[in-house]
Each structure stands twice: as C-alpha cells, then as structure tokens.
Enzyme design. Structure first.
Site, short mmCIF file in Angstrom:
data_model
loop_
_atom_site.label_atom_id
_atom_site.label_comp_id
_atom_site.label_asym_id
_atom_site.label_seq_id
_atom_site.Cartn_x
_atom_site.Cartn_y
_atom_site.Cartn_z
CD GLU A 128 -0.36 -1.42 -13.34
OE1 GLU A 128 -0.97 -0.38 -13.64
OE2 GLU A 128 -0.60 -2.08 -12.30
NE ARG B 15 4.95 14.29 13.73
CZ ARG B 15 4.24 15.29 14.26
NH1 ARG B 15 3.93 16.34 13.52
NH2 ARG B 15 3.86 15.25 15.52
CG ASP C 111 8.23 12.18 23.68
OD1 ASP C 111 8.58 12.81 22.68
OD2 ASP C 111 7.23 12.46 24.38
C1 LIG Z 1 0.23 0.06 -8.89
O1 LIG Z 1 1.13 0.93 -8.21
C2 LIG Z 1 2.38 0.42 -7.91
C3 LIG Z 1 2.79 -0.90 -8.18
C4 LIG Z 1 4.08 -1.29 -7.81
C5 LIG Z 1 4.94 -0.40 -7.16
C6 LIG Z 1 4.51 0.91 -6.90
C7 LIG Z 1 3.25 1.31 -7.28
C8 LIG Z 1 2.80 2.73 -6.99
N1 LIG Z 1 1.67 2.64 -6.09
C9 LIG Z 1 1.84 2.36 -4.76
C10 LIG Z 1 3.07 2.46 -4.13
C11 LIG Z 1 3.15 2.13 -2.77
C12 LIG Z 1 2.01 1.75 -2.09
C13 LIG Z 1 2.07 1.40 -0.64
N2 LIG Z 1 1.09 0.63 -0.13
O2 LIG Z 1 3.00 1.81 0.06
C14 LIG Z 1 0.81 1.66 -2.78
N3 LIG Z 1 0.74 1.98 -4.08
#
Ligand SMILES: COc1ccccc1CNc1ccc(C(N)=O)cn1
Length: 258
Positions: free
Chosen positions: A128, A166, A181
C-alpha cells in the site's frame, strides 16, 4: 558496433522486482540506449538489505487496516545505497523520485525537466506504499503517471525512464531539427502512412506521394494542429502560434466546417 557513450541519463532504481525492468533495459530504443551507455540503469532491491531469516520487506500499518507497507529499514537502506552510488557514478547528488497516485501528474514537460536534471533515483513502491516519514526524509519529488492504482511503482518507473531516455541526445537516431520539434512539441501527432498505397479502398493522402516536401511539411503541421484542435483543445489554450500555424489551423477548421 555499439560505441560507448557517457551516460546522458543515470538512473538508480529501488525495486523489489528489478527483473521487471528488462522490459526497457533489454528491448528496442531504450535497450540500445542502455547497451551503448547513453542511459545507465542500476538496481537496488530492499530485500538484499533484509537481516532476518525470512528476508522480510513488508510491515504492518499502524492504526490497522488492510494491506501492508514497505518495511522502513530495508527500504531506507536501499535508497541510501542508491543515492551514494549516484554521487560516486556521476559526481552529482541525485533527485530521488517516488511514483505514487499522490504525485505530480507526469507530462512531457515534466519528463523534460527530469531528463535534463541531475541523476535520478527512482523508488518503486509495493503493497500500500511507504511510511510517510520516509517520503519526508528521503524522497525529493513524488510523481504520478495518471489517476489509477497499480500493483507497484515499477511500471510507472519504466514509463518515466522510457520517456526520459528518448530525450537523451543520440538515443533517437532520427533527431529532427530541434526548431521544428519545439514548434510542434506539445501538439498531437499527425496521421502516418506506409505501404501499401491502398488498404480496403482507403488511399494514402496524395500530398504524401507528391515528393513536394514543402507541401508535405505544411500538411503535417496542419494535421497536427487540426487534430489537437479537435481532440485536445486544452493543449492549444494560451499557446502562441506562428503565422504559418495560425493560417494552417484556420484552413483545417474551414475545411472541417464544410
Ligand atoms: C497501491 O499502490 C501504491 C500505493 C502508494 C504508492 C505506490 C503504490 C504502487 N502503485 C502505484 C504507483 C504509482 C501509480 C501512478 N499512478 O503513478 C499507481 N500505482
């Protein structure tokens, strides 16, 4: 023969699943950038810093609730090791990036900022997420690739690294004129066509077969502007257009209204 280049972009990755990054390190344009040393990727796995028998890398959240967080001591050890290596490898202190849904929304301008700055340490969260005090103490910038939740920060980290790679000189063989560009940057791309000349009765726009490079250039700018006007008018808000661009967009709108 892949010539050795000074790393235009140095990225330290902190992740529990470093093998996921083969997706960018071993294939295509980014794979070649890594092979030639234009982009340097190094990895630190918090699990390698675990000292217990089970090599624990997650921990329970204070206050209860579902899910786990990344264990603080193993995560911090990996971040600190990556940060130290960044200084050794580049002589510069790195910018430590954390990918999360709570971060600043990544767009091409943000990619340009990240690609043109100091070396990066990118922290991919799992479970989480991570303890807020680690965000405060060890993370410089929090970024998000979009408003959705993924199972880990690895895919967002790869998106960021790919987009930044890139922009490193020499990575894209077909470096067009920088001026062109910059004018077309920030607009949607024009339609593209290749063989055969006809697919299910649909033909390639005649101008692209004409060999008239001035007309082709103007057609492409007109299409980019027109598509942006139709699909993402927000990208045109507060954007200065050259005389030529204004004329071409007006033409597109005129024809569209017909
Ligand atoms: C429950 O997951 C998390 C909860 C908190 C932090 C990281 C995570 C890891 N997951 C992520 C990470 C980034 C993105 C994004 N939108 O950039 C989406 N999900």
């Amino acid at each position: 023969m892949t010539e050795r280049a000074a790393a235009g972009l140095w990225v330290g990755v902190v992740s529990l699943f470093p093998e996921m990054f083969e997706a960018i390190a071993r294939h295509g344009i980014t794979g070649r950038a890594v092979a030639t040393g234009r982009v340097a990727l190094e990895f630190w796995n918090p699990r390698d810093h675990a000292t217990d028998r089970h090599r624990t890398v997650d921990d329970r959240p204070y206050g209860g609730g579902p899910g786990m967080l990344m264990k603080v001591d193993t995560l911090r050890a990996a971040i600190h090791a990556a940060r130290q290596r960044a200084v050794e490898a580049t002589g510069q202190r790195p910018r430590v990036i954390y990918l999360s849904p709570q971060g600043r929304r990544l767009d091409q301008r943000g990619v340009q900022e990240l690609a043109s700055g100091p070396p990066l340490v990118v922290v991919a969260g799992r479970y989480e997420g991570i303890d807020e005090r680690v965000v405060e103490a060890d993370i410089d910038e929090e970024w998000s690739i979009g408003d959705y939740v993924l199972s880990g920060g690895e895919l967002p980290a790869m998106v960021l690294i790919d987009a930044a790679a890139r922009l490193v000189p020499g990575v894209l063989g077909h470096q067009d004129s920088a001026v062109e560009d910059s004018f077309n940057a920030g607009l949607l791309d024009c339609p593209h066509y290749t063989r055969p000349e006809e697919i299910d009765g649909r033909r390639v726009p005649q101008v692209l077969l004409s060999g008239n490079h001035g007309a082709i250039r103007r057609w492409r700018i007109k299409q980019s502007l027109g598509r942006t006007w139709l699909r993402r008018p927000d990208l045109l808000e507060g954007r200065a257009l050259s005389d030529e661009q204004r004329e071409l967009l007006a033409e597109f709108i005129e024809e569209y209204a017909d």
